[in-house]
Structures are given as C-alpha cells and as structure tokens.
Design a protein around this motif. Structure first.
Motif, short mmCIF file in Angstrom:
data_model
loop_
_atom_site.label_atom_id
_atom_site.label_comp_id
_atom_site.label_asym_id
_atom_site.label_seq_id
_atom_site.Cartn_x
_atom_site.Cartn_y
_atom_site.Cartn_z
N LYS A 53 41.43 -33.94 -4.09
CA LYS A 53 42.79 -34.36 -4.43
C LYS A 53 43.63 -33.24 -5.03
CE LYS A 53 41.53 -38.09 -6.84
NZ LYS A 53 40.10 -38.29 -6.54
N THR A 54 42.97 -32.38 -5.81
CA THR A 54 43.74 -31.33 -6.48
C THR A 54 44.53 -30.50 -5.47
OG1 THR A 54 41.82 -31.20 -7.93
CG2 THR A 54 43.57 -29.59 -8.29
N ALA A 55 43.87 -30.11 -4.39
CA ALA A 55 44.57 -29.31 -3.39
C ALA A 55 45.58 -30.16 -2.63
CB ALA A 55 43.57 -28.69 -2.42
N LEU A 152 50.60 -37.74 -11.32
CA LEU A 152 49.69 -38.49 -12.19
C LEU A 152 48.32 -38.42 -11.54
CD1 LEU A 152 51.97 -41.62 -12.82
CD2 LEU A 152 51.76 -39.56 -14.22
N ASP A 153 47.46 -37.61 -12.09
CA ASP A 153 46.13 -37.45 -11.50
C ASP A 153 45.16 -38.36 -12.22
OD1 ASP A 153 44.23 -36.40 -9.76
OD2 ASP A 153 43.67 -34.80 -11.15
N GLU A 154 44.23 -38.93 -11.48
CA GLU A 154 43.27 -39.89 -12.07
C GLU A 154 44.04 -40.94 -12.86
OE1 GLU A 154 39.96 -39.60 -11.55
OE2 GLU A 154 39.66 -37.49 -11.00
N ALA A 155 45.05 -41.51 -12.22
CA ALA A 155 45.93 -42.44 -12.91
C ALA A 155 45.17 -43.63 -13.49
CB ALA A 155 47.01 -42.93 -11.95
MG MG Z 1 40.65 -34.45 -9.39
#
Ligand code: MG
Ligand code: ADP
Length: 600
Positions: A53-55, A152-155
């Motif tokens: 997901k980061t990329a 919002l990562d790992e929401a």
């Molecule tokens: Mg991640």
C-alpha cells in the motif's frame, strides 16, 4: 500482468523502482496508481497488510507534488511511530531521484523541537501519528492549511486506537478541496463514517484476500491445554532453530511476561508494547531488524504494520477476540513473495475461533501437533550437524592442533563425530527425552481458567501422578502391553494404571499418588533382559513454573526450561548468525536484572 511502466509513473520513479528491485506492481498498486495519477479524487482502498500500500499512495503522491515549492502538500497519517518511520523510509527510497523533495516524520516520544526544526526547513510530505500531529498543530509548529493530499494509512487501526477525534480535528484544519486517500485492511463502521463524513464520492478499490503475500502464508494450529501455552511456544521455537518470528499476545502484561520468560530461558527474545519508553522500543526494533532478536513478543497495536522482511513465523500465543486481528498478524510473514507460517496455539474451547478465521481468510488451517521431544531432538541434531559443516574454520585453532591431536589420538572418525555432536546434544536430549506430549487428548480443557499453575506434568488435572519410563515402542511395547507389564510387575489392579502413552524409546503412564512410593521403590533396581528399567515421576517442562528460574538447575536440565540449551554459553556459541549480537544482548539483559523496567 502490467508493469510499472504501464501505470503512468515518471522516469525518476521508475528508476527508483528498478533500484528497489520491484518487478511487477502489486494488485493494489496496479489499481490505485493509475486512478490517483489521472485526476484529483478521493479514494478508499481496502487491502491487507503486506500488499504494497505504501507505494500505492507513495508513488502518485510524489509524482503530483510540486518539489519547487517548500510548502507542505501531503500529509500521511498512520497509527504508530514504527509505521511512521517505516513509511518515511519508504518514501525516501521512492523519491531518491526527486531533487528537493523532503519527507519528515512526526511522532510522539521524540523531541518535538527537533521535529519542528525539520519541518521548518521545508517538508513537502509529513508522515505523522495523529496525536503528535494534533499537538504540533496546536502549538503552530506545523502548517497544513495548504495541503493537497491527506492519506489515512491503516485507517481501521487508527480508529481502533481511538484517534477518531484527533483525525477529525486535523482534517478540519485542512483545505476543503484537498483529496483524501484512505487505506485500510478492513472496513469497520468507523471507517465508513470517516469516508462518509470527510470524503467526496470516493472511488473504491478492493484487493482480493487471496492476493500476493497472503497466498504464501501457511496457517497452522496446535491444540494444547491452557497451561501448556508457554512450553508449547518453546517447543515450536526449538523445532525451528532458525526461527525469526513475531509472537503475539493479547495484553501488554502477557507480552512482557512471555518475553521475560523467554529471555530467562535463554532465547534471543524481546518485548514490544505500549508501556515501553520510546528508546526501549527503538532498541528492540533495532535488534529485531538486525535479527539479534529471534522472537519478538508484541501486542497487536505495537506490531501493527511493522515491515521487517524475512519473518519466518508468526506465532499467535493467544488469539485476539477480534477475528480481523488475525489477518494483521499473519500478514507480518510471507512478505514480498517469500513464504511464511502463521501458527496458532489454541485450547480446545477456542476451536470455534479457528473456524471463524478460516471463513474470514478463505483459507484452511492445517491441524498440527506440538513436536515431541524426540522430534525436536532430531531437528536439533541435524541442525547441529549442519552448523558444524558450515562453520568456518578459525585459523587460530591451527596452532593448537598438534596438542589437540595428541588428546584425541586413537579415536576414529565415527566415534569422534559422535563425541562432537554429543558435547552439545546430550544435555538437550536428556531434557527432552523426559518431556511430555503437550497435545491435548480427548479430555476437556479446564486449564485456562485456573491460571497456569495447578498442574505440573505429574499432576494431570485429576490429581494422579504421571511417570516416565525408559521403554517404548522400540522395545516392543504398545500401550496395552506396557499397561499389562506394569500391572503385573507392580501387582496393581486393572484400572490402577492409566493414560499409558508409548513413544518410540520411552513412555508415560499415570497412577494414583498412593502408589508412587512403591512404584519408585520397585523400579529403583529393576533389570529385564540385562537392562535397567527406570521409572521417574515426570517433570513439567517448565521446571515447576516459577521454580524454574534457578539458573543452575536449568543448566542441569540440559539447557533452558525449553530444553534448547540456549541459556548455556556453549549453546550460545552455536547460535550462528543470531549469536553475534543477540546472545550478547540477552546475556546482558539477564545480568542486568532490570527486569521490571521495560523489556528488561
Ligand atoms: Mg502499510
Ligand atoms: P502494506 O502497507 O500494504 O502493509 P508495504 O507497503 O509496507 O505493505 O509493502 C510491503 C513490502 O513489500 C515492503 O517491503 C515493500 O518494499 C515491498 N513491496 C511493495 N511493493 C512491491 C512490489 N511491487 N514488488 C516487490 N516488493 C514490493
């Protein structure tokens, strides 16, 4: 399958991709990157941990920013400091060819002034935990009034951790026309609320469960008595000498306790949970990344999203009550195309959870048995042989060879090998040859509610005594014939000997405590076919639980309560790649006796 070139990424990013060795974009990357590059849109992306997901948000974000301006344009919120740092590092590798692009991490527990200084120098991207972010906004140390993108990562996890209000406040200080990209493994109610409240017509993508990393994880469960969790854990570790694992507990206290026990028993272990200070956490994570820690015992929150490659095993020491948690845990292994194993230690009463998880992850668990002592001995023996084979010869040894040759004169190769291997192995096998089978039999498990004291091996839950006897299937016994043999020799009645369990070269049986003295007496000097038959009251692998802390005794018993021998110096030398820092570390930890504070 699409290549990165086909997603519309600029050359500088493709160069970074090549440097990182990414070959094909993951599913979430294939789906998200074109959407995000194409126009301005809100996005909800559901994908498990480890799917890249980061990329998926990082590349588009970098490409869309104006690196000539020093204004903060992108804000990435993530639940924990570890994740913050991880994302920041990833962003830095992605943007290595972007001149003038600056990514700064903001998180609690570190100097706020230092972070403010970094921001002042100009940060187009800020990666932050909600708590510290809000704090810095309040002190006007950061300006997000002009951001174009908020991620919002790992929401789901942020909301789980109670950051709803903080996120709401932070978002309220951002421009209306910004885009929000929300990434989450799951879509609980709270996430849906955020999407509804703060996002405009978000596009949605979902990445199938059976995707990339997920396929490569094998799920296994082991049914044990509630009090046998810890010895079971040690056996799983001992049966996998090169283990590099995350061990999940339910509470901070259990996390700390299990880690302490493991360290006490000589394993290269560490704890990661919210009660540790910042520097303790950093220390532990550092050691883990360097693989000096082989078993990192962690809470779900602390370990969320940790991206350490090569984790061979995830061990669910206790299952969480929330089924979803399991996906996050098992996603810590089987990363980046490698395979991994997720093990669950369960009691019989928890079996329904396994079934529920199977439904959720759409994958079946394999039912496995906790390895027996014999199996572990075998594994360790081969492991030892391989270690010897792979050991680089230390040149200094040469000087002593003539003298050593003198000492070993007359011993032939076969014998020498046996002796070398036995140096390490005897203590180990002594311990395990007398250990019990930890797998639960038919009886219902009443263990857990009574805490993990209660039963030692000898006890069983019915108050009877369990014995070890040094004959087994190799000697021609099965449980019935061994029962007959014991009955006859001891002049006991039909039902006086029970739970007879024959193994290859030894066996177990139970009697009421009233018979113990006469049984031990009888076998104190009993020979059959010229061979002594020996009976002992079986000892718990925990060495009587708390009593097992006596170091001398542990050593006698062949190395660590777990029988790995790891608490002994010689064993530690055998720790190969792990031994360098790890053993020294754990040795230090032990002598440090700062047990109460932090992970020590
Ligand atoms: Mg991640
Ligand atoms: P998530 O955020 O979904 O948990 P990450 O973004 O942390 O996943 O990525 C997990 C790991 O996979 C990282 O080590 C990352 O560098 C690597 N990775 C990401 N995308 C790819 C890819 N396309 N090919 C190979 N490795 C990748």
């Amino acid at each position: 399958m699409k290549k990165f070139e086909a997603l519309g990424l600029q050359q500088s990013l493709l160069d970074a991709v090549a440097d990182m060795g990414f070959e094909t974009p993951s599913e979430v990357q294939q789906k998200a990157i074109p959407i995000l590059l194409e126009g301005e849109t809100d996005l909800v992306a559901l994908a498990q941990t480890g799917t890249g997901k980061t990329a998926a948000f990082g590349f588009p974000l970098i490409q869309k920013l104006d690196t000539k301006s020093r204004t903060t344009q992108g804000l990435i919120l993530s639940p924990t400091r570890e994740l913050c740092l991880q994302i920041t590092n990833e962003m830095k590798s992605y943007s290595k060819y972007e001149k003038g692009l600056n990514t700064v991490a903001i998180y609690g527990g570190a100097s706020i002034t230092e972070q403010a200084k970094q921001i002042k120098r100009g940060a187009q991207i800020i990666v932050a935990t909600p708590g510290r972010m809000k704090d810095m906004i309040g002190r006007r140390l950061v300006d997000i009034s002009k951001i174009d993108y908020c991620i919002l990562d790992e929401a789901d996890e942020m909301l789980n951790m109670g950051f709803f209000e903080d996120i709401k406040d932070i978002l309220s200080g951002t421009p209306n026309e910004k885009s929000i990209w929300l990434f989450s493994a799951t879509m609980p109610k709270e996430v849906a609320i955020i999407a509804k409240k703060f996002m405009h017509d978000p596009q949605e993508i979902t990445v199938g469960v059976k995707n990339s990393g997920v396929d490569t994880v094998q799920h296994e469960y082991y049914v044990v008595g509630g009090r046998d969790r810890y010895p079971a854990l040690k056996r799983l570790a001992d049966a996998n000498p090169d283990i590099f694992s995350l061990v999940f507990c339910r509470t901070k206290r259990d996390t700390q306790r299990v880690a302490e026990k493991l360290i006490e028993d000589g394993y290269n272990a560490g704890a990661l949970h919210g009660d540790l200070s910042q520097s303790q956490r950093d220390l532990v994570m550092g050691s883990f990344r360097k693989k000096q820690i082989q078993m990192l015992v962690a809470t779900d929150v602390a370990a969320r999203g940790i991206d350490v490659d090569d984790i061979t095993h995830v061990i669910n020491y206790q299952l969480s009550d929330e089924i979803e948690t399991y996906t996050h845990r098992s996603g810590r292994t089987g990363r980046a195309g490698k395979s991994g194993i997720s093990m669950v230690i369960v009691t019989r009463s928890e079996m329904r959870k396994i079934r529920a998880i199977e439904k959720k992850i759409k994958q079946d668990f394999i039912s496995k048995k906790i390895p027996t002592g014999i199996e572990i001995c075998e594994v360790q023996l081969y492991h030892l042989a391989n270690k010897i084979k792979d050991t680089e010869i230390n040149k200094d040894v040469e000087n002593y060879l003539p003298a050593i040759n003198d000492v070993l004169d007359g011993i032939d190769r076969d014998e020498l090998i046996k002796k070398i291997v036995s140096v390490e192995f005897t203590r180990f096998s002594n311990y395990y040859s007398k250990s019990k089978d930890l797998n639960t039999t038919g009886s219902s498990d009443r263990g857990e509610s009574r805490g993990d004291r209660g039963r030692s091996e000898r006890g069983s839950s019915d108050g009877s005594v369990r014995y070890f006897i040094n004959v087994g299937e190799k000697d021609g016994y099965d449980w019935m014939s061994l029962k007959d043999f014991l009955k006859d020799k001891l002049s006991l009645g039909r039902d006086d000997v029970f739970r007879v369990d024959t193994k290859d070269s030894f066996s177990f049986f139970n009697t009421e405590a009233a018979h113990t003295d006469s049984i031990l007496e009888f076998f104190s000097d009993f020979k059959e076919n010229g061979r002594f038959i020996n009976v002992e009251v079986s000892k718990s692998p925990e060495g009587g639980g708390r009593g097992g802390r006596n170091k001398g005794r542990r050593r006698d018993r062949g190395g660590s309560g777990g029988g790995s021998g790891r608490s002994t110096g010689s064993r530690r030398k055998d720790r190969g790649s792990f031994s360098k820092g790890g053993a020294a570390n754990s040795g230090k930890r032990r002598s440090n006796s700062k047990k109460k504070s932090g992970f020590y």
